[in-house]
Structure formats: structure tokens, C-alpha cells
Design a protein around this motif. Structure first.
Motif, PDB file in Angstrom:
ATOM      1  N   MET A   1       0.761  -1.227  -0.035  1.00  0.00           N
ATOM      2  CA  MET A   1       0.084  -0.070  -0.188  1.00  0.00           C
ATOM      3  C   MET A   1       0.913   1.252   0.095  1.00  0.00           C
ATOM      4  SD  MET A   1      -3.140  -0.636   2.596  1.00  0.00           S
ATOM      5  CE  MET A   1      -4.000   0.769   2.155  1.00  0.00           C
ATOM      6  N   ARG A   2       0.424   2.135  -0.553  1.00  0.00           N
ATOM      7  CA  ARG A   2       1.085   3.379  -0.657  1.00  0.00           C
ATOM      8  C   ARG A   2       0.427   4.409   0.192  1.00  0.00           C
ATOM      9  NH1 ARG A   2       3.890   4.895  -4.506  1.00  0.00           N
ATOM     10  NH2 ARG A   2       4.701   7.238  -4.896  1.00  0.00           N
ATOM     11  N   ILE A   3       1.518   5.050   1.085  1.00  0.00           N
ATOM     12  CA  ILE A   3       1.124   5.730   2.196  1.00  0.00           C
ATOM     13  C   ILE A   3       2.020   7.179   2.137  1.00  0.00           C
ATOM     14  CG2 ILE A   3       0.386   3.889   3.965  1.00  0.00           C
ATOM     15  CD1 ILE A   3       3.040   4.705   5.787  1.00  0.00           C
ATOM     16  N   THR A   4       1.301   8.334   2.838  1.00  0.00           N
ATOM     17  CA  THR A   4       1.944   9.442   3.075  1.00  0.00           C
ATOM     18  C   THR A   4       1.823   9.829   4.293  1.00  0.00           C
ATOM     19  OG1 THR A   4       1.713  10.182   0.767  1.00  0.00           O
ATOM     20  CG2 THR A   4       2.343  12.100   2.197  1.00  0.00           C
ATOM     21  N   VAL A   5       3.158  10.132   4.952  1.00  0.00           N
ATOM     22  CA  VAL A   5       3.044  10.392   6.356  1.00  0.00           C
ATOM     23  C   VAL A   5       4.095  11.475   6.747  1.00  0.00           C
ATOM     24  CG1 VAL A   5       4.465   8.574   7.391  1.00  0.00           C
ATOM     25  CG2 VAL A   5       3.204   9.442   8.684  1.00  0.00           C
ATOM     26  N   THR A   6       3.843  12.518   7.503  1.00  0.00           N
ATOM     27  CA  THR A   6       4.593  13.704   7.859  1.00  0.00           C
ATOM     28  C   THR A   6       5.266  13.421   9.130  1.00  0.00           C
ATOM     29  OG1 THR A   6       3.287  15.035   6.448  1.00  0.00           O
ATOM     30  CG2 THR A   6       4.774  16.023   8.281  1.00  0.00           C
ATOM     31  N   VAL A   7       6.496  13.154   9.115  1.00  0.00           N
ATOM     32  CA  VAL A   7       7.424  12.744  10.433  1.00  0.00           C
ATOM     33  C   VAL A   7       8.590  13.843  10.646  1.00  0.00           C
ATOM     34  CG1 VAL A   7       8.923  10.776  11.412  1.00  0.00           C
ATOM     35  CG2 VAL A   7       6.901  10.151   9.647  1.00  0.00           C
ATOM     36  N   ASP A   8       8.227  14.647  11.747  1.00  0.00           N
ATOM     37  CA  ASP A   8       9.003  15.416  12.018  1.00  0.00           C
ATOM     38  C   ASP A   8       9.108  16.652  11.209  1.00  0.00           C
ATOM     39  OD1 ASP A   8       9.320  13.801  14.534  1.00  0.00           O
ATOM     40  OD2 ASP A   8      11.377  12.935  13.557  1.00  0.00           O
ATOM     41  N   GLY A   9       8.089  16.848  10.657  1.00  0.00           N
ATOM     42  CA  GLY A   9       7.812  18.098   9.666  1.00  0.00           C
ATOM     43  C   GLY A   9       8.261  17.939   8.329  1.00  0.00           C
ATOM     44  N   THR A  10       8.713  16.591   8.158  1.00  0.00           N
ATOM     45  CA  THR A  10       8.918  16.211   6.502  1.00  0.00           C
ATOM     46  C   THR A  10       7.821  15.162   5.964  1.00  0.00           C
ATOM     47  OG1 THR A  10      11.314  16.613   7.063  1.00  0.00           O
ATOM     48  CG2 THR A  10      10.792  15.325   5.105  1.00  0.00           C
ATOM     49  N   SER A  11       7.394  15.329   4.832  1.00  0.00           N
ATOM     50  CA  SER A  11       6.346  14.593   4.223  1.00  0.00           C
ATOM     51  C   SER A  11       7.260  13.425   3.614  1.00  0.00           C
ATOM     52  CB  SER A  11       5.602  14.996   3.338  1.00  0.00           C
ATOM     53  OG  SER A  11       4.679  14.239   2.701  1.00  0.00           O
ATOM     54  N   TYR A  12       6.729  12.175   3.693  1.00  0.00           N
ATOM     55  CA  TYR A  12       7.313  11.020   3.037  1.00  0.00           C
ATOM     56  C   TYR A  12       6.293  10.065   2.799  1.00  0.00           C
ATOM     57  CZ  TYR A  12      11.316  11.704   6.458  1.00  0.00           C
ATOM     58  OH  TYR A  12      12.449  12.215   7.040  1.00  0.00           O
ATOM     59  N   THR A  13       6.551   9.678   1.313  1.00  0.00           N
ATOM     60  CA  THR A  13       5.484   8.730   0.509  1.00  0.00           C
ATOM     61  C   THR A  13       6.367   7.527   0.196  1.00  0.00           C
ATOM     62  OG1 THR A  13       4.270  10.775  -0.380  1.00  0.00           O
ATOM     63  CG2 THR A  13       4.197   8.487  -1.331  1.00  0.00           C
ATOM     64  N   ASP A  14       5.564   6.281   0.679  1.00  0.00           N
ATOM     65  CA  ASP A  14       6.437   5.051   0.622  1.00  0.00           C
ATOM     66  C   ASP A  14       5.320   3.995   0.368  1.00  0.00           C
ATOM     67  OD1 ASP A  14       8.900   5.437   1.323  1.00  0.00           O
ATOM     68  OD2 ASP A  14       8.232   6.057   3.535  1.00  0.00           O
ATOM     69  N   GLU A  15       5.914   2.816  -0.105  1.00  0.00           N
ATOM     70  CA  GLU A  15       5.010   1.532  -0.322  1.00  0.00           C
ATOM     71  C   GLU A  15       5.345   0.726   0.826  1.00  0.00           C
ATOM     72  OE1 GLU A  15       2.738   0.308  -2.792  1.00  0.00           O
ATOM     73  OE2 GLU A  15       3.136   2.246  -3.944  1.00  0.00           O
ATOM     74  N   VAL A  16       4.234   0.328   1.691  1.00  0.00           N
ATOM     75  CA  VAL A  16       4.451  -0.447   2.779  1.00  0.00           C
ATOM     76  C   VAL A  16       3.526  -1.652   2.803  1.00  0.00           C
ATOM     77  CG1 VAL A  16       5.104   1.427   4.340  1.00  0.00           C
ATOM     78  CG2 VAL A  16       2.721   0.717   4.053  1.00  0.00           C
ATOM     79  N   GLU A  17       4.043  -2.655   3.347  1.00  0.00           N
ATOM     80  CA  GLU A  17       3.132  -3.974   3.369  1.00  0.00           C
ATOM     81  C   GLU A  17       2.150  -3.658   4.427  1.00  0.00           C
ATOM     82  OE1 GLU A  17       4.809  -7.765   3.720  1.00  0.00           O
ATOM     83  OE2 GLU A  17       6.570  -7.276   2.986  1.00  0.00           O
ATOM     84  N   PRO A  18       0.915  -3.840   4.168  1.00  0.00           N
ATOM     85  CA  PRO A  18      -0.141  -3.782   5.179  1.00  0.00           C
ATOM     86  C   PRO A  18       0.201  -4.070   6.564  1.00  0.00           C
ATOM     87  CG  PRO A  18      -1.185  -4.654   3.170  1.00  0.00           C
ATOM     88  CD  PRO A  18       0.415  -4.713   3.169  1.00  0.00           C
ATOM     89  N   ARG A  19       0.964  -5.014   6.673  1.00  0.00           N
ATOM     90  CA  ARG A  19       1.234  -5.509   8.237  1.00  0.00           C
ATOM     91  C   ARG A  19       2.212  -4.950   9.036  1.00  0.00           C
ATOM     92  NH1 ARG A  19       3.632 -11.221   5.997  1.00  0.00           N
ATOM     93  NH2 ARG A  19       5.894 -10.299   5.443  1.00  0.00           N
ATOM     94  N   THR A  20       3.113  -3.967   8.399  1.00  0.00           N
ATOM     95  CA  THR A  20       4.224  -3.101   8.772  1.00  0.00           C
ATOM     96  C   THR A  20       3.635  -2.425   9.992  1.00  0.00           C
ATOM     97  OG1 THR A  20       5.162  -3.274   6.766  1.00  0.00           O
ATOM     98  CG2 THR A  20       6.036  -1.615   8.192  1.00  0.00           C
ATOM     99  N   LEU A  21       4.234  -2.636  11.102  1.00  0.00           N
ATOM    100  CA  LEU A  21       4.154  -1.666  12.286  1.00  0.00           C
ATOM    101  C   LEU A  21       4.711  -0.289  12.037  1.00  0.00           C
ATOM    102  CD1 LEU A  21       4.893  -4.439  15.041  1.00  0.00           C
ATOM    103  CD2 LEU A  21       2.563  -3.554  14.266  1.00  0.00           C
TER     104      LEU A  21
END
Length: 176
Positions: A1-21
Motif C-alpha cells: 500500500m502507498r502511504i504518505t505520512v509527515t514525520v518530524d515536519g517532513t512528508s514521506y510517501t512510501d510503499e509499505v506492506e499492510p502488516r508493517t508496524l
């Protein structure tokens, strides 16, 4: 799955497995090694981060659940080379031994202070009861949280992190 998350003020878009913690995504994909893997069962609190301004144990959150969210880790607390008041209080009060639990303790303490800006000793102990330290008797940790409460201005908790992150994003995008 493709997610976009902002971590410590920086936006990241990554492919992750649905089960990734979330804890593994932060550490392994984003290099946020300050978010510690402790028990992987949400019992110790070492992996505590802020998700949209509230503390969560990142070993109990899937990375896909953080899609579209703001995450603050221990690495994102310092501003302009200055430690966050809780980080500073932990240092000044020797509120650590081995340091393994310290990132999670600090993150939970900030959330505690956002809810209760002037906790007594009992409130601090209750607010941190989901975070375990195997090295100390918690006396210096409690002292550090109470000292930080006196140093922090009202509203300097996770909401201030979000506002600082928003400002950093705007500055980075040429908005200020």
C-alpha cells in the motif's frame, strides 16, 4: 500500500506492506532510530511517538493507519538546536540510567503535560504507568516531568509540535 505520512515536519510517501508496524517503518524506512523497539506487545512504552498530537505506542499501530497523519518522534522535538523542555529536564534531573526507555518516557511526558500542565507526583506516576523503566525507581523521572511542567508555557505540548511542524512546512515551501 502507498502511504504518505509527515514525520518530524517532513512528508514521506512510501510503499509499505499492510502488516508493517509504525515503529518498524519509522526505524527501518525513515531512519528514526530514537523510536525504540522494546517489547513489541505495547507493554513497555519504549516506542511511544505522537500521532496527530497524541502519544501512541508505535508497536501497536500499523504504518497504514498513519497514512495522512503527523508523527513526531524524539528526533523531532528539538527546535533550532535547543532541546525540548522535557528533554532538558530529563538531562538536568538525571532521569535515565541506560536510556532505553527515555525516548518513550519523554514522548509520554509531553502528552501528559499537554493534558495536565501542573501535575503532582501521583498524576505523573499515573500518567507514565504505561511506560516501564527497569533501571530506576522513577524518582528522577517524576522530578524531571514536574520540573519541565514549571518551565513549559501553557500549550507547549503536542499541539505546539504540530504548529511548529506546520510553520516548518510553510517555510520549506516558501510560504513565509
Amino acid at each position: 500500500m502507498r502511504i504518505t505520512v509527515t514525520v518530524d515536519g517532513t512528508s514521506y510517501t512510501d510503499e509499505v506492506e499492510p502488516r508493517t508496524l509504525l515503529v518498524h517503518h519509522l526505524r527501518e524506512r525513515l531512519g528514526k532510530a530514537g523510536t525504540v523497539v522494546g517489547c513489541d506487545t505495547s507493554n513497555c512504552g519504549a516506542c511511544t511517538v505522537h500521532l496527530d498530537g497524541h502519544s501512541v505506542k508505535s508497536c501497536s499501530v500499523l504504518a497504514v493507519q498513519a497514512d495522512g497523519c503527523e508523527v513526531t518522534t524524539i528526533e523531532g522535538l528539538a527546535r533550532d538546536g535547543e532541546l525540548h523542555p522535557v528533554q532538558k529536564a530529563f538531562h538536568e534531573n538525571h532521569a535515565l540510567q541506560c536510556g532505553f526507555c527515555t525516548p518513550g518516557m519523554i514522548m509520554q511526558s509531553i502528552d501528559l503535560l499537554a493534558d495536565n500542565p501542573d501535575p503532582d507526583e501521583k498524576a505523573v506516576r499515573e500518567g507514565l504507568e504505561g511506560n516501564l523503566c527497569r533501571c530506576t525507581g522513577y524518582q528522577n523521572i517524576v522530578r524531571a516531568v514536574r520540573d519541565a511542567a514549571h518551565e513549559m508555557r501553557p500549550g507547549a505540548g503536542p499541539e505546539a509540535e504540530r504548529l511548529a511542524s506546520d510553520t516548518a512546512s510553510r517555510v520549506g515551501a516558501g510560504g513565509e
